[in-house]
Design an enzyme around this catalytic site. Sequence first.
Site, PDB file in Angstrom:
ATOM      1  NE  ARG A   1      -4.285  -1.210  -0.108  1.00  0.00           N
ATOM      2  CZ  ARG A   1      -4.376  -2.245  -0.944  1.00  0.00           C
ATOM      3  NH1 ARG A   1      -3.354  -2.558  -1.722  1.00  0.00           N
ATOM      4  NH2 ARG A   1      -5.497  -2.938  -1.034  1.00  0.00           N
TER       5      ARG A   1
ATOM      6  CG  HIS B   1      -3.374  -0.884  -7.154  1.00  0.00           C
ATOM      7  ND1 HIS B   1      -3.804  -0.265  -6.008  1.00  0.00           N
ATOM      8  CD2 HIS B   1      -3.339  -2.200  -6.855  1.00  0.00           C
ATOM      9  CE1 HIS B   1      -4.029  -1.173  -5.076  1.00  0.00           C
ATOM     10  NE2 HIS B   1      -3.749  -2.359  -5.570  1.00  0.00           N
TER      11      HIS B   1
ATOM     12  CD  GLU C   1      -3.184   3.115  -5.475  1.00  0.00           C
ATOM     13  OE1 GLU C   1      -4.204   2.565  -5.907  1.00  0.00           O
ATOM     14  OE2 GLU C   1      -2.253   2.497  -4.957  1.00  0.00           O
TER      15      GLU C   1
HETATM   16  C1  8YV Z   1      -6.832  -5.242  -5.666  1.00  0.00           C
HETATM   17  C2  8YV Z   1      -5.019  -5.167  -3.903  1.00  0.00           C
HETATM   18  O1  8YV Z   1      -6.946  -5.224  -7.032  1.00  0.00           O
HETATM   19  O2  8YV Z   1      -6.258  -6.986  -3.061  1.00  0.00           O
HETATM   20  C3  8YV Z   1      -5.611  -5.990  -2.821  1.00  0.00           C
HETATM   21  O3  8YV Z   1      -5.383  -5.641  -1.659  1.00  0.00           O
HETATM   22  O4  8YV Z   1      -4.238  -4.344  -3.658  1.00  0.00           O
HETATM   23  C4  8YV Z   1      -5.368  -5.332  -5.328  1.00  0.00           C
HETATM   24  O5  8YV Z   1      -4.806  -6.506  -5.775  1.00  0.00           O
HETATM   25  C5  8YV Z   1      -7.533  -4.059  -5.112  1.00  0.00           C
HETATM   26  O6  8YV Z   1      -7.262  -3.831  -3.778  1.00  0.00           O
HETATM   27  C6  8YV Z   1      -9.021  -4.224  -5.289  1.00  0.00           C
HETATM   28  O7  8YV Z   1      -9.766  -3.631  -4.277  1.00  0.00           O
END
Ligand code: 8YV
Length: 326
Positions: free
Chosen positions: A245, A292, A274
């Site tokens: 993150r 992402h 983001e």
């Molecule tokens: C997702 C991600 O696409 O799963 C997660 O935590 O960071 C990503 O792979 C995204 O968060 C979808 O909400």
Amino acid sequence: MTTARRPRVLLTRRWPEAVERALAERFELTPNLEDKPLSAAQIAAALLEYDAVCPTVTDKVDAAALAPNQPRARILGNFGVGYSHIDVERAKAIGLVVTNTPDVLSDCTADLAMTLMLMVARRAGEGERELREGRWTGWRPTHLIGTKVTGATLGIIGFGRIGQEMAARAHFGFGMPILVYNRSPVDPAILAKTGARQVASIEELLRSSDVVSLHFPGGAANRHLINAERIAMMRPGAFLINTARGEVVDEEALAAALKAGRIGGAGLDVYSAEPQVIPALLDAPNAVLLPHLGSATSATREAMGFRVMDNLVAFFDGKEPPDRVA
Ligand code: 8YV
């Protein structure tokens, strides 16, 4: 036979077609046809209108979004493993169950972390930009010289499912010795799989690694865990990879270290605001910046959607949802 009313489910974005189809057979489904992130007010309104709301990382499910004290909704089925965009304490306080989608995205996220590591170490982003912009003047022994990845030491911070997959790829594919920092002790059998050694502090890991890859959750507790002071502890020429993150890295401090050539480069898939990326990072040629994409394969995005569905089905059947996080 009485036909019980089907639970009303809101998807805050468009989901893979096969998942939307399956959900629509089981629930009264409303996908977000506009496919734009919802505002806090829209999420709050949705909580009064639907039985389940299924957010993604683009929805800020904070105290404002969770304003209703007596929502109709009873579950937030998050599409994604990370849920630092959800104020879990407030969700619990208004009686919401929260679920996520672990396991199914570990492979693809680790694959993307490897992609970033290889791209930044081998200067692939710089090379591609040069070629496409017509600036390539041809081969020469001193052209775009990168860093050898095979045999370099990889430090992994956060040794959960994704961190372990990263270790396996790096160790067995590229002969990389693995160092691990994890808040709790890792089972020696898990470390042994990749010959990994757990170190006692983040500082020790940073000082001893050629590549550092982040695989721990976001949220307030881990905000700026990688700050200026810690970046300064990285080896000269080392690389920082972040598929976790954005908020876990002080991006301004990272950009300053990149600009000063203090570290070799960074490979980033996530950002603190983001889809905005701070100008200082955009200006850094030794940063590889992806939008992402960690879980962005058709197999994984479908699996994530079906994982949410499993949780919703269990919940509305009166069972414990398998991936309940709150
Ligand atoms: C997702 C991600 O696409 O799963 C997660 O935590 O960071 C990503 O792979 C995204 O968060 C979808 O909400």
